[in-house]
Design a protein around this motif. Structure first.
Motif, PDB file in Angstrom:
ATOM      1  N   LEU A  86      -2.604   0.386  14.048  1.00  0.00           N
ATOM      2  CA  LEU A  86      -3.690   0.085  13.110  1.00  0.00           C
ATOM      3  C   LEU A  86      -4.923  -0.430  13.840  1.00  0.00           C
ATOM      4  CD1 LEU A  86      -1.520  -1.475  10.295  1.00  0.00           C
ATOM      5  CD2 LEU A  86      -2.878   0.620  10.097  1.00  0.00           C
ATOM      6  N   ASP A  87      -4.720  -1.184  14.919  1.00  0.00           N
ATOM      7  CA  ASP A  87      -5.863  -1.601  15.733  1.00  0.00           C
ATOM      8  C   ASP A  87      -6.605  -0.376  16.272  1.00  0.00           C
ATOM      9  OD1 ASP A  87      -5.377  -4.284  15.347  1.00  0.00           O
ATOM     10  OD2 ASP A  87      -4.251  -4.547  17.209  1.00  0.00           O
ATOM     11  N   VAL A 116      -6.678   2.567  14.786  1.00  0.00           N
ATOM     12  CA  VAL A 116      -7.383   3.162  13.650  1.00  0.00           C
ATOM     13  C   VAL A 116      -8.727   2.466  13.445  1.00  0.00           C
ATOM     14  CG1 VAL A 116      -7.349   3.535  11.153  1.00  0.00           C
ATOM     15  CG2 VAL A 116      -5.272   3.906  12.493  1.00  0.00           C
ATOM     16  N   TYR A 117      -8.724   1.141  13.536  1.00  0.00           N
ATOM     17  CA  TYR A 117      -9.951   0.369  13.344  1.00  0.00           C
ATOM     18  C   TYR A 117     -10.973   0.658  14.442  1.00  0.00           C
ATOM     19  CZ  TYR A 117      -8.605  -2.885   9.556  1.00  0.00           C
ATOM     20  OH  TYR A 117      -8.283  -3.461   8.341  1.00  0.00           O
ATOM     21  N   VAL A 157       0.088  -6.017   9.805  1.00  0.00           N
ATOM     22  CA  VAL A 157       0.225  -4.684   9.204  1.00  0.00           C
ATOM     23  C   VAL A 157      -0.327  -4.606   7.780  1.00  0.00           C
ATOM     24  CG1 VAL A 157       1.870  -2.886   8.496  1.00  0.00           C
ATOM     25  CG2 VAL A 157       2.232  -4.157  10.632  1.00  0.00           C
ATOM     26  N   LYS A 179      -3.902  -5.570   6.991  1.00  0.00           N
ATOM     27  CA  LYS A 179      -4.744  -4.728   7.844  1.00  0.00           C
ATOM     28  C   LYS A 179      -4.872  -3.324   7.252  1.00  0.00           C
ATOM     29  CE  LYS A 179      -4.087  -5.777  12.193  1.00  0.00           C
ATOM     30  NZ  LYS A 179      -3.479  -5.714  13.561  1.00  0.00           N
ATOM     31  N   ILE A 180      -3.785  -2.813   6.687  1.00  0.00           N
ATOM     32  CA  ILE A 180      -3.835  -1.515   6.017  1.00  0.00           C
ATOM     33  C   ILE A 180      -4.743  -1.585   4.795  1.00  0.00           C
ATOM     34  CG2 ILE A 180      -2.511   0.164   4.659  1.00  0.00           C
ATOM     35  CD1 ILE A 180      -0.103  -0.472   6.470  1.00  0.00           C
ATOM     36  N   CYS A 188      -8.460  -1.883   5.580  1.00  0.00           N
ATOM     37  CA  CYS A 188      -9.027  -0.941   6.548  1.00  0.00           C
ATOM     38  C   CYS A 188     -10.212  -0.201   5.917  1.00  0.00           C
ATOM     39  CB  CYS A 188      -7.971   0.057   7.003  1.00  0.00           C
ATOM     40  SG  CYS A 188      -8.551   1.175   8.303  1.00  0.00           S
ATOM     41  N   ILE A 234      -6.268   5.133   4.260  1.00  0.00           N
ATOM     42  CA  ILE A 234      -4.905   5.270   4.761  1.00  0.00           C
ATOM     43  C   ILE A 234      -4.008   5.660   3.594  1.00  0.00           C
ATOM     44  CG2 ILE A 234      -2.947   4.123   5.866  1.00  0.00           C
ATOM     45  CD1 ILE A 234      -4.911   2.246   7.244  1.00  0.00           C
ATOM     46  N   CYS A 274      -1.034   0.782   1.344  1.00  0.00           N
ATOM     47  CA  CYS A 274      -1.927   1.907   1.629  1.00  0.00           C
ATOM     48  C   CYS A 274      -2.880   2.116   0.448  1.00  0.00           C
ATOM     49  CB  CYS A 274      -1.111   3.167   1.891  1.00  0.00           C
ATOM     50  SG  CYS A 274      -0.103   3.074   3.405  1.00  0.00           S
TER      51      CYS A 274
END
Length: 259
Positions: A39-40, A42-43, A89, A92-93, A96, A100, A119
């Motif tokens: 996820l990091d 993805v960011y 997680v 963060k999802i 985002c 997602i 999500c």
């Protein structure tokens, strides 16, 4: 790079596959750590416009948490597990700025159902099953399940699912508002990719703003209307807004640059 997940970048979408098929892709400390790192990425990676989270095989998306990690901890340890998961997680999802999607193949139970609910929306294969069975273990959900399930399906349905630990199938999940689409297992990823490719044609700036606004509404933020007005105004300072409006007036497709 990862021990428990597989990643593949395809047309701007990072496909994240939880890869513990022998354990029904159950969440454990290592999976949470690997998901946090992905996820990091993805960011931070500008080449990534969106992400899909799914599970390996057709039997399970994530069949729950790895209960073997729970047997020797006390209250402080339990809180620490939930807090670590949320920070690395789940929150963060949800927060985002890039969309997602959960592509739910098979069992999505306990922490798996919570992962899917974090999500931005969910697509389910026709064989998917959803549930929060923690009460059977003398527990409650710890990764936001009581909150996100209630937001998605309403108080009555959420209360029944949480208190009985009953599973529901894909069609019932769609009817309840838990998932957006139900497709044959063979078309699951294709459907997720199709939707994300459509979103990729939009400017990423309002996409991120919409995600933030919708999350604030779901959180019951009383300043949501004011924040929407503020973000609406901010759009007028972007090159993409000028391109989008010009393209509309000129009857052509816009070419957004994310600026």
């Amino acid at each position: 790079m990862y021990n428990t997940i597989l990643t593949e970048l395809e047309n701007g979408t990072l496909i994240i596959t939880i890869n513990r098929p022998d354990k029904m892709n159950a969440l454990n400390r290592d999976v949470v750590g690997d998901l946090g790192k992905a996820l990091d990425e993805v960011y931070s990676n500008p080449e990534i416009r969106s992400a899909i989270i799914t599970g390996s095989g057709e039997k399970a998306f994530v069949a729950g948490a790895d209960i073997s990690e729970f047997t020797s901890i006390g209250p402080d340890g339990g809180e620490a597990i939930a807090k670590r998961g949320r920070e690395l997680v789940f929150d963060k999802i949800e927060n985002c700025p890039k969309p997602i999607i959960a592509a739910v193949n098979g069992f999505s139970l306990g922490g798996g159902c919570e992962l899917a609910m974090a999500c931005h929306f969910r697509i389910a294969s026709s064989n998917a099953k959803f549930g929060q069975p923690e009460v059977n273990l003398g527990l409650i959900p710890g990764y936001g399940g009581t909150q996100r399930l209630t937001r998605l399906v309403g108080k009555g349905r959420a209360m029944e699912m949480l208190l009985t630990a009953d599973m529901i199938g894909a069609d019932d999940a769609k009817a309840a508002g838990l998932v957006n689409h139900v497709v044959a297992p063979a078309y699951l990823l294709a459907k997720a990719k199709e939707i994300l490719q459509k979103i990729h044609t939009k400017s990423p700036l309002p996409v991120a703003a919409i995600i933030a606004c919708v999350n604030e509404c779901a959180d019951g933020d009383h300043h949501g209307f004011d924040k929407e007005i503020k973000r609406f105004g901010q759009c007028f300072a972007t090159e993409d807004m000028k391109e989008g409006t010009s393209a509309f007036l000129e009857k052509r497709k816009p070419v957004f640059k994310g600026k």
